[in-house]
Design a protein around this motif. Structure first.
Motif, mmCIF file in Angstrom:
data_model
loop_
_atom_site.group_PDB
_atom_site.id
_atom_site.type_symbol
_atom_site.label_atom_id
_atom_site.label_comp_id
_atom_site.label_asym_id
_atom_site.label_seq_id
_atom_site.Cartn_x
_atom_site.Cartn_y
_atom_site.Cartn_z
ATOM 1 N N GLU A 1 -16.363 27.423 -59.645
ATOM 2 C CA GLU A 1 -17.588 27.904 -59.019
ATOM 3 C C GLU A 1 -17.666 29.417 -58.981
ATOM 4 O OE1 GLU A 1 -18.399 26.010 -55.285
ATOM 5 O OE2 GLU A 1 -18.027 24.021 -56.125
ATOM 6 N N ASN A 2 -16.516 30.068 -58.995
ATOM 7 C CA ASN A 2 -16.487 31.526 -58.951
ATOM 8 C C ASN A 2 -15.451 32.021 -59.952
ATOM 9 O OD1 ASN A 2 -16.200 34.239 -58.352
ATOM 10 N ND2 ASN A 2 -16.154 33.943 -56.142
ATOM 11 N N GLY A 3 -15.902 32.720 -60.975
ATOM 12 C CA GLY A 3 -15.003 33.214 -62.007
ATOM 13 C C GLY A 3 -14.045 34.286 -61.535
ATOM 14 N N ASN A 4 -14.281 34.831 -60.327
ATOM 15 C CA ASN A 4 -13.368 35.839 -59.789
ATOM 16 C C ASN A 4 -12.017 35.253 -59.418
ATOM 17 O OD1 ASN A 4 -14.824 38.332 -59.820
ATOM 18 N ND2 ASN A 4 -16.144 37.471 -58.239
ATOM 19 N N VAL A 5 -11.990 33.967 -59.057
ATOM 20 C CA VAL A 5 -10.745 33.322 -58.623
ATOM 21 C C VAL A 5 -10.686 31.923 -59.217
ATOM 22 C CG1 VAL A 5 -9.335 32.626 -56.661
ATOM 23 C CG2 VAL A 5 -10.848 34.588 -56.433
ATOM 24 N N VAL A 6 -9.950 31.806 -60.312
ATOM 25 C CA VAL A 6 -9.775 30.511 -60.959
ATOM 26 C C VAL A 6 -8.286 30.201 -60.949
ATOM 27 C CG1 VAL A 6 -10.158 29.145 -63.042
ATOM 28 C CG2 VAL A 6 -11.770 30.975 -62.431
ATOM 29 N N ARG A 7 -7.898 29.158 -60.215
ATOM 30 C CA ARG A 7 -6.480 28.791 -60.107
ATOM 31 C C ARG A 7 -6.059 28.027 -61.358
ATOM 32 N NH1 ARG A 7 -2.485 31.019 -57.316
ATOM 33 N NH2 ARG A 7 -0.828 29.569 -56.889
ATOM 34 N N VAL A 8 -5.057 28.549 -62.037
ATOM 35 C CA VAL A 8 -4.570 27.946 -63.275
ATOM 36 C C VAL A 8 -3.055 27.853 -63.193
ATOM 37 C CG1 VAL A 8 -4.428 28.204 -65.785
ATOM 38 C CG2 VAL A 8 -6.500 28.906 -64.587
ATOM 39 N N GLY A 9 -2.525 26.743 -63.672
ATOM 40 C CA GLY A 9 -1.080 26.564 -63.694
ATOM 41 C C GLY A 9 -0.649 25.882 -64.975
ATOM 42 N N ALA A 10 0.631 25.988 -65.269
ATOM 43 C CA ALA A 10 1.167 25.326 -66.456
ATOM 44 C C ALA A 10 2.593 24.890 -66.166
ATOM 45 C CB ALA A 10 1.145 26.256 -67.661
ATOM 46 N N GLN A 11 2.945 23.746 -66.709
ATOM 47 C CA GLN A 11 4.314 23.250 -66.600
ATOM 48 C C GLN A 11 4.761 22.792 -67.981
ATOM 49 O OE1 GLN A 11 5.106 20.291 -63.637
ATOM 50 N NE2 GLN A 11 7.110 19.843 -64.448
ATOM 51 N N SER A 12 5.894 23.325 -68.405
ATOM 52 C CA SER A 12 6.455 22.938 -69.693
ATOM 53 C C SER A 12 7.620 21.982 -69.477
ATOM 54 C CB SER A 12 6.935 24.166 -70.468
ATOM 55 O OG SER A 12 7.580 23.751 -71.661
ATOM 56 N N ASN A 13 7.542 20.840 -70.125
ATOM 57 C CA ASN A 13 8.638 19.880 -70.119
ATOM 58 C C ASN A 13 9.453 19.997 -71.408
ATOM 59 O OD1 ASN A 13 7.892 18.752 -67.576
ATOM 60 N ND2 ASN A 13 6.215 17.725 -68.605
ATOM 61 N N LEU A 14 9.209 21.061 -72.155
ATOM 62 C CA LEU A 14 9.951 21.335 -73.380
ATOM 63 C C LEU A 14 11.250 22.037 -73.005
ATOM 64 C CD1 LEU A 14 6.854 22.721 -75.257
ATOM 65 C CD2 LEU A 14 8.092 20.644 -75.915
ATOM 66 N N ALA A 15 12.362 21.512 -73.466
ATOM 67 C CA ALA A 15 13.665 22.111 -73.142
ATOM 68 C C ALA A 15 13.732 23.544 -73.664
ATOM 69 C CB ALA A 15 14.782 21.277 -73.760
ATOM 70 N N ASN A 16 14.356 24.412 -72.874
ATOM 71 C CA ASN A 16 14.596 25.808 -73.244
ATOM 72 C C ASN A 16 13.329 26.655 -73.374
ATOM 73 O OD1 ASN A 16 17.435 25.328 -73.368
ATOM 74 N ND2 ASN A 16 17.106 24.387 -75.367
ATOM 75 N N THR A 17 12.319 26.351 -72.561
ATOM 76 C CA THR A 17 11.120 27.184 -72.553
ATOM 77 C C THR A 17 11.493 28.558 -72.019
ATOM 78 O OG1 THR A 17 9.664 25.289 -72.233
ATOM 79 C CG2 THR A 17 8.791 27.446 -71.596
ATOM 80 N N ALA A 18 11.188 29.603 -72.792
ATOM 81 C CA ALA A 18 11.563 30.972 -72.421
ATOM 82 C C ALA A 18 10.397 31.763 -71.840
ATOM 83 C CB ALA A 18 12.120 31.707 -73.635
ATOM 84 N N GLN A 19 9.170 31.419 -72.225
ATOM 85 C CA GLN A 19 7.987 32.127 -71.724
ATOM 86 C C GLN A 19 6.826 31.156 -71.632
ATOM 87 O OE1 GLN A 19 7.182 35.331 -74.548
ATOM 88 N NE2 GLN A 19 7.948 36.836 -73.106
ATOM 89 N N ILE A 20 5.945 31.440 -70.679
ATOM 90 C CA ILE A 20 4.663 30.743 -70.605
ATOM 91 C C ILE A 20 3.595 31.813 -70.463
ATOM 92 C CG2 ILE A 20 3.163 29.200 -69.285
ATOM 93 C CD1 ILE A 20 5.601 27.588 -68.496
ATOM 94 N N ALA A 21 2.593 31.725 -71.322
ATOM 95 C CA ALA A 21 1.458 32.644 -71.270
ATOM 96 C C ALA A 21 0.205 31.849 -70.931
ATOM 97 C CB ALA A 21 1.282 33.345 -72.613
ATOM 98 N N LEU A 22 -0.708 32.472 -70.205
ATOM 99 C CA LEU A 22 -2.013 31.886 -69.931
ATOM 100 C C LEU A 22 -3.042 32.733 -70.667
ATOM 101 C CD1 LEU A 22 -1.527 31.145 -66.134
ATOM 102 C CD2 LEU A 22 -1.388 29.532 -68.041
ATOM 103 N N VAL A 23 -3.835 32.083 -71.501
ATOM 104 C CA VAL A 23 -4.766 32.773 -72.387
ATOM 105 C C VAL A 23 -6.175 32.254 -72.121
ATOM 106 C CG1 VAL A 23 -5.357 33.199 -74.809
ATOM 107 C CG2 VAL A 23 -2.953 32.989 -74.135
ATOM 108 N N VAL A 24 -7.118 33.182 -71.901
ATOM 109 C CA VAL A 24 -8.523 32.831 -71.684
ATOM 110 C C VAL A 24 -9.297 33.327 -72.898
ATOM 111 C CG1 VAL A 24 -10.522 33.024 -70.170
ATOM 112 C CG2 VAL A 24 -8.216 33.029 -69.185
ATOM 113 N N GLU A 25 -9.743 32.378 -73.706
ATOM 114 C CA GLU A 25 -10.325 32.670 -75.010
ATOM 115 C C GLU A 25 -11.454 33.712 -74.984
ATOM 116 O OE1 GLU A 25 -11.151 29.629 -78.475
ATOM 117 O OE2 GLU A 25 -12.659 29.406 -76.905
ATOM 118 N N LYS A 26 -12.362 33.637 -74.030
ATOM 119 C CA LYS A 26 -13.538 34.516 -74.048
ATOM 120 C C LYS A 26 -13.438 35.718 -73.114
ATOM 121 C CE LYS A 26 -16.755 30.982 -75.623
ATOM 122 N NZ LYS A 26 -17.971 30.229 -75.287
#
Length: 155
Positions: free
Chosen positions: A73-98
């Motif tokens: 509803e408000n682009g100023n605050v959009v809660r985003v999360g990610a969980q990797s179940n891939l073994a040995n994950t070294a980094q997680i990036a969040l990317v917003v295409e536009k």
């Protein structure tokens, strides 16, 4: 890694991620250890992955779970999360295409910890949001479209 070292590295990574997510990087961020200027200036998922060291296109993975609302509803605050179940994950990036800068947040995942992150992002308009996980020299992604009803990046 001792608790103090972990907390120190976590807090600086979190501060950089929050600064990037807000679109306001501290003036000294470019000189901070681990700051990847090219990645944060990238305009697409492929460019972000390349700036982070990818030698091939990222692969979609069901082992990477992206949590994001269908409608923000408000682009100023959009809660985003990610969980990797891939073994040995070294980094997680969040990317917003536009967004003007596609890379919104970058988290280093210490060895032996759960690869789970979340933060608030700004989104200027409806867009695909990606979670990008680095595992060894490979990159994996998950994607979800988020519809923004009130823009947050100058809208």
């Amino acid at each position: 890694m001792e608790r103090r070292e972990f907390l120190a590295s976590s807090s600086s990574a979190t501060a950089l991620a929050l600064a990037a997510a807000s679109g306001l990087a501290p003036a000294h961020a470019e000189n901070a250890p681990g700051w990847n200027k090219v990645a944060f200036e990238s305009k697409s998922l492929a460019d972000v992955a390349k700036a982070l060291g990818a030698t091939s296109a990222p692969l979609e993975s069901k082992e990477l779970v992206l949590q994001a609302p269908e409608i923000a509803e408000n682009g100023n605050v959009v809660r985003v999360g990610a969980q990797s179940n891939l073994a040995n994950t070294a980094q997680i990036a969040l990317v917003v295409e536009k967004n003007p800068s596609a890379l919104a947040a970058l988290f280093d995942i210490p060895a032996g910890t759960d690869a789970s992150v979340s933060t608030n992002l700004k989104m200027g308009q409806s867009s695909n949001v990606y979670a990008l996980a680095k595992v060894g020299d490979k990159f994996f992604y998950a994607v979800k479209e988020v519809k923004v009803t009130l823009g947050g990046c100058g809208g």
